[in-house]
Motif scaffolding. Structure first.
Motif, PDB file in Angstrom:
ATOM      1  N   GLU A 181       0.877  -1.301   0.089  1.00  0.00           N
ATOM      2  CA  GLU A 181      -0.036   0.116  -0.022  1.00  0.00           C
ATOM      3  C   GLU A 181       0.965   1.348   0.083  1.00  0.00           C
ATOM      4  O   GLU A 181       1.989   1.486   0.809  1.00  0.00           O
ATOM      5  CB  GLU A 181      -0.920  -0.081   1.070  1.00  0.00           C
ATOM      6  N   GLY A 182       0.476   2.173  -1.034  1.00  0.00           N
ATOM      7  CA  GLY A 182       1.359   3.401  -0.900  1.00  0.00           C
ATOM      8  C   GLY A 182       2.608   3.553  -1.725  1.00  0.00           C
ATOM      9  O   GLY A 182       3.126   4.420  -1.903  1.00  0.00           O
ATOM     10  N   PRO A 206       9.139  -2.266  -5.464  1.00  0.00           N
ATOM     11  CA  PRO A 206       8.039  -1.288  -4.907  1.00  0.00           C
ATOM     12  C   PRO A 206       8.838  -0.104  -4.259  1.00  0.00           C
ATOM     13  O   PRO A 206       9.865  -0.302  -3.358  1.00  0.00           O
ATOM     14  CB  PRO A 206       7.437  -2.195  -3.849  1.00  0.00           C
ATOM     15  N   VAL A 207       8.582   1.197  -4.492  1.00  0.00           N
ATOM     16  CA  VAL A 207       9.137   2.430  -4.193  1.00  0.00           C
ATOM     17  C   VAL A 207       7.972   3.584  -3.935  1.00  0.00           C
ATOM     18  O   VAL A 207       6.889   3.365  -4.549  1.00  0.00           O
ATOM     19  CB  VAL A 207      10.183   2.833  -5.063  1.00  0.00           C
ATOM     20  N   THR A 208       8.254   4.508  -3.333  1.00  0.00           N
ATOM     21  CA  THR A 208       7.499   5.556  -3.233  1.00  0.00           C
ATOM     22  C   THR A 208       7.533   6.169  -4.430  1.00  0.00           C
ATOM     23  O   THR A 208       8.302   6.188  -5.338  1.00  0.00           O
ATOM     24  CB  THR A 208       7.954   6.796  -2.061  1.00  0.00           C
ATOM     25  N   GLN A 209       6.357   6.966  -4.722  1.00  0.00           N
ATOM     26  CA  GLN A 209       6.170   7.809  -6.122  1.00  0.00           C
ATOM     27  C   GLN A 209       7.221   8.677  -6.176  1.00  0.00           C
ATOM     28  O   GLN A 209       7.995   8.885  -7.114  1.00  0.00           O
ATOM     29  CB  GLN A 209       4.789   8.381  -6.060  1.00  0.00           C
TER      30      GLN A 209
END
Length: 96
Positions: free
Chosen positions: A38-39, A59-62
């Motif tokens: 999530e996120g 998977p990484v933050t935007q």
């Protein structure tokens, strides 16, 4: 490499039925690795948006995804020196 339809942004995609469009790299990651936290968003470590190899996706933050990219903003954010070679540091920076 995804060889079927691509989105306007260059990502592989397909119709999963009922008009539901799925991004191929997200489908591949979730099928082989698991849910995307999530996120977070998936970053193509290989920088190839048609790649669907889950090992090339992280998977990484935007924010992290954008800063790793090739956009002018990402390039500027990584800059450590001005075009004339001066370091961007407190001593050399004038804040307007």
């Amino acid at each position: 490499m995804w060889t079927a339809a691509n989105s306007s942004h260059g990502y592989g995609r397909f119709n999963a039925g009922g008009g539901h469009i799925v991004l191929a790299h997200r489908f591949a990651y979730e099928t082989k690795i698991g849910p995307i936290p999530e996120g977070l968003t998936l970053d193509h470590l290989c920088r190839n948006t048609v790649c669907v190899n889950p090992q090339h996706l992280e998977p990484v933050t935007q924010r992290e995804n954008v800063l790793r990219g090739r956009s002018p903003a990402a390039i500027a954010a990584r800059a450590t020196h001005c075009p004339r070679g001066h370091p961007y540091d407190e001593e050399n920076t004038i804040w307007a």
